[in-house]
Design an enzyme around this catalytic site. Structure first.
Site, PDB file in Angstrom:
ATOM      1  CD  GLU A 328      -3.130  -0.514   2.263  1.00 45.14           C
ATOM      2  OE1 GLU A 328      -4.272  -0.962   2.135  1.00 45.14           O
ATOM      3  OE2 GLU A 328      -2.776   0.163   3.254  1.00 45.14           O
ATOM      4  CB  CYS A 329       0.764   4.356   0.159  1.00 49.51           C
ATOM      5  SG  CYS A 329       1.011   6.126  -0.184  1.00 49.51           S
TER       6      CYS A 329
END
Length: 437
Positions: A328-329
């Site tokens: 994520e990210c």
């Protein structure tokens, strides 16, 4: 035990809500009060400060991303055996997106849903009696959101305090206290918000100073009585995101820090085992795990170190041959082929996905997102819809050639196109998942 609760809100970001909340959490904890903190909206930073201040885990509640039953369940969990719950609002108290049914993402939604009163923090620098007009507007803007009292912040003198207090009390709102202007009480910041609690070199001493300031400025007994006992109906975890595996290898160090507390708690309570490892220490995921999760964080600050972490990179590649890996990210950035840091230096990342990202060519991406998963994976099955958000300054400078992880829309349902990438057992996206849609 039925916990009392109060929301600490303000007209805007930068009013001092976080400093007031952290100081009050520690001040009540020093008195032996069982106090817990909650932050509204998508925020990884402040719950860490709440946890340090209160000595208990923090929590996020987000009325847009979380269905009401999940909000009830998580609030009841956090209240648990607590005597007092302090809920810090994100941005301004009523700030959110324009959607129906009290799911705007604002702290005001929680005030309506649970019947929790608000302590209004007003930064009075640069004004005096005008503060009463602002307080009056808050008191009458929404009859379902009750202002219980006002705390004045950043007063310049006793005369300044008196002018504001008398004007506000004339409109029928009590002033619970006044914090004088003091630059030493300001928390340091970086590009994604405040420096995290674990990175602050003297975090405990700083929180003690905040607590001293709040004890001096605010009548804690009066504030405790203003907080309302909240009896929350039974909730449900039906909309919570299930554990991505039975044994979860979780990247956890200064470069990978952003995992929502409610995920970790739910996964643990659902029977999953979390096995932390540190890419910065050149550690690979435990081969006995059945999924690897790379959360967000600040990989751009450690890109050179990550590029040299060969044990981590080869171990992750080996892991991904037979087991799912999701990023994520910041984790998504590390899964890519390359990362350009703020100085324009390009570093080789894991290459498990083919995109490249840059922190030198910065562009802020911020907002709620709805993600429709494209294929079965750790976060759900093809077609499942998740709610969450994006908040990053890095940008994709080479999209690569992988299949998309999801189709995304904004908080109001406007399509934004494909997001992230997937190749084999590896998936990644800038999107942070909060709950099922």
């Amino acid at each position: 035990m039925t916990a009392r609760a109060i929301i600490i809100g303000a007209p805007r970001s930068g009013s001092g809500k976080t400093s007031v909340t952290i100081g009050l959490l520690r001040a009540f904890a020093r008195r032996g009060i069982k106090v817990r903190g909650i932050k509204t909206g998508p925020d990884y930073i402040d719950p860490g400060f709440h946890a340090f201040a209160a000595g208990t885990p923090g929590l996020n509640l987000d009325s847009w991303a979380m269905q009401p039953d999940l909000l009830r369940h998580l609030f009841a969990q956090q209240a648990g055996d607590a005597e007092l719950v302090l809920i810090e609002s994100a941005m301004g108290l009523f700030d959110g997106i324009v959607v129906p049914d009290n799911r705007t993402g604002s702290a005001a939604d929680l005030a309506r849903l649970f019947g929790i009163p608000v302590l209004l923090v007003l930064d009075i620098s640069g004004q005096s009696q005008t503060a009463a007009a602002i307080a009056h507007g808050f008191a009458h803007y929404d009859a379902a959101v009750k202002m219980s009292a006002v705390v004045l912040n950043r007063a310049g003198s006793e005369r300044h305090r008196t002018l504001c207090s008398e004007a506000i009390e004339k409109i029928g709102l009590p002033v619970a206290g006044c914090v004088m202007r003091d630059p030493s009480l300001v928390l340091p910041e970086r590009h994604l918000g405040l420096v995290q609690a674990s990175e602050h070199p003297e975090i405990d001493a700083h929180i003690e100073r905040l607590a001293d300031a709040m004890e001096k400025a605010i009548d804690l007994d009066a504030l405790f009585s203003l907080a309302r006992p909240v009896d929350v109906p039974q909730g449900s975890v039906e909309a919570a995101i299930a554990p991505p595996g039975q044994r979860i290898a979780l990247a956890q160090d200064a470069a990978f820090t952003f995992l929502y507390p409610h995920h970790q708690r739910h996964w643990h309570e659902a029977g999953a085992e979390i096995m932390p490892f540190s890419p910065l220490a050149d550690e690979a995921p435990d081969a006995s795990c059945d999924v690897c999760w790379l959360p967000g964080g600040y990989p751009e600050l450690y890109a050179g170190q990550l590029a040299m972490a060969n044990t981590f990179k080869t171990g992750l590649a080996r892991f991904s041959e037979t087991k799912p890996v999701h990023g994520e990210c910041g984790g998504y950035m590390v899964l890519g082929a390359a990362l350009e840091d703020a100085d324009g230096v390009t570093h080789a990342m894991t290459g498990l996905l083919s995109h490249a990202t840059s922190f030198a060519q910065r562009k802020m991406n911020l907002g709620y997102r709805q993600a429709k998963i494209a294929a079965d994976g750790p976060l759900g099955r093809a077609g499942d819809v998740l709610r969450g958000h994006e908040f990053h300054y890095a940008r994709v400078i080479d999209p690569g050639h992988d299949l998309a992880f999801a189709d995304i829309a904004d908080g109001q349902g406007k399509p934004l196109g494909a997001s992230g990438g997937r190749r084999g057992m590896v998936t990644g996206t800038f999107f942070h998942a909060i709950a099922k849609g």
